[in-house]
Design a protein around this motif. Structure first.
Motif, mmCIF file in Angstrom:
data_model
loop_
_atom_site.group_PDB
_atom_site.id
_atom_site.type_symbol
_atom_site.label_atom_id
_atom_site.label_comp_id
_atom_site.label_asym_id
_atom_site.label_seq_id
_atom_site.Cartn_x
_atom_site.Cartn_y
_atom_site.Cartn_z
ATOM 1 N N GLU A 16 36.866 45.355 48.508
ATOM 2 C CA GLU A 16 38.212 45.373 49.065
ATOM 3 C C GLU A 16 38.232 46.079 50.418
ATOM 4 O O GLU A 16 37.490 47.035 50.640
ATOM 5 N N ASP A 44 45.762 39.861 40.205
ATOM 6 C CA ASP A 44 45.219 40.183 41.527
ATOM 7 C C ASP A 44 43.770 40.656 41.419
ATOM 8 O O ASP A 44 42.881 40.167 42.130
ATOM 9 N N TRP A 45 43.523 41.630 40.546
ATOM 10 C CA TRP A 45 42.142 42.105 40.418
ATOM 11 C C TRP A 45 41.265 41.107 39.668
ATOM 12 O O TRP A 45 40.051 41.051 39.885
ATOM 13 N N ARG A 48 39.880 38.848 42.244
ATOM 14 C CA ARG A 48 38.809 39.524 42.986
ATOM 15 C C ARG A 48 37.523 39.581 42.170
ATOM 16 O O ARG A 48 36.416 39.439 42.706
ATOM 17 N N PHE A 64 44.998 39.625 48.849
ATOM 18 C CA PHE A 64 45.510 39.915 47.511
ATOM 19 C C PHE A 64 46.994 39.552 47.404
ATOM 20 O O PHE A 64 47.725 39.560 48.386
ATOM 21 N N GLY A 95 48.384 34.824 49.327
ATOM 22 C CA GLY A 95 48.327 36.275 49.371
ATOM 23 C C GLY A 95 49.570 36.931 49.921
ATOM 24 O O GLY A 95 50.256 36.375 50.790
ATOM 25 N N LEU A 287 46.566 48.952 43.379
ATOM 26 C CA LEU A 287 45.784 48.006 42.598
ATOM 27 C C LEU A 287 45.025 48.708 41.479
ATOM 28 O O LEU A 287 44.927 48.203 40.357
#
Length: 305
Positions: A16, A44-45, A48, A64, A95, A287
């Protein structure tokens, strides 16, 4: 150049970073918004981490966030029902942890005047998912709904929406969320082994539907409480719910749903419960608060003034 919080490849928090990005240009049917607030969600995570790479691949660097509120800066062709200066909220194209974000016209709605930007930013994902699930179950007043994992953003919204329609709500959540949930009128049950027996004790007449937000063994533990598996839905574990005879939440994803949850929020029937609002420069901490799994209610990132 505008700033955004991005991930540069699939992985953990180490991928990130803040980055300068080109200001987006709205295409046909799109609205460019100066972001005032962005909602933070588990998805969101998960994006990722690569968990959703097979069904929703991204181009790197990827910004994000999937929900924002803000002020219209520019509109693309075919989006003329909105104009610069309009206060809106909705789902993003690519995003929302950013100073500017693109929203598709069909997933953009006017922000009610009495609703804060922070509260509005929480509605497009969690509240809309909650609304879709409760509407899918279609429970009449006087029935009982069990929500597993009721203490998060979707669960808190689903509990309020269901109770607004006259449904009794029982929910599993950690002991630390008991007082909070009881303040919403939810009957709290501790999760884990034996949860089904604890639900039976709390609802001796049985439960009429289950809205699962955990999946896995937590879902398996309570599924036997329900005879009618058409009333078993999940927003967390499609594979397990299919095996148990239930179904995933059927997401509608249109402006009408956004307007419906905004109306509930504006009238006080749905309280977004923003428990933490982080400034943009603390996006990593926002986050982490969600990724650690202990957030109560909703977390937002405040971007613009």
């Amino acid at each position: 150049m505008p700033k955004a919080y991005v991930f540069t490849q699939y992985g953990g928090p180490e991928v990130e970073t803040f980055a300068e990005v080109e200001r987006p240009v709205p295409g046909p049917g799109q609205v460019l918004v100066a972001v005032r607030a962005a909602g933070v969600n588990p998805v969101d995570w998960k994006r990722r981490s690569g968990y959703l790479a097979q069904i929703a691949p991204v181009d790197f660097p990827a910004v994000f966030g999937g929900e924002v509120s803000g002020v219209v800066e520019e509109v693309g062709n075919g989006a003329g029902e909105f104009a610069p200066g309009d206060e809106v909220f909705g789902n993003t194209v690519a995003g929302g942890y950013a100073e500017y974000a693109l929203l598709p016209l069909e997933l953009t709605a006017p922000k009610p005047a009495g609703l804060s930007f922070a509260d509005a930013a929480t509605l497009p994902i969690a509240a809309a998912t909650a609304y879709d699930g409760v509407r899918q179950l279609g429970l009449p007043p006087g029935t009982t709904l069990l929500i597993t994992g009721v203490g998060g953003g979707v669960g808190v919204a689903a509990a309020q929406i269901a109770k607004h329609t006259g449904v009794t709500v029982i929910g599993t959540a950690s002991a630390g969320k008991k007082d909070f949930l009881e303040s919403l009128g939810v009957v709290h049950v501790e999760p884990g082994p034996g949860a089904a027996d604890r639900v039976r004790a709390a609802a001796p007449d049985g439960v009429d539907a289950i809205y699962d937000l955990v999946g896995g063994t937590a879902l398996e533990e309570v599924a036997g409480l329900l005879e009618d598996r058409s009333k078993l839905i999940t927003a967390a574990d499609w594979e397990t719910v299919a095996r148990l005879g239930g179904s995933p939440v059927q997401r509608v994803r249109n402006r009408a749903v956004l307007e419906a949850v905004a109306d509930l929020a504006a009238t006080g029937a749905l309280r977004p419960f923003v428990t933490q609002a982080f400034p943009f420069e603390q996006a990593p901490a926002a986050l982490r608060a969600v990724e650690d799994g202990h957030a109560r209610g909703k977390i937002v990132i405040e971007v613009g003034a």
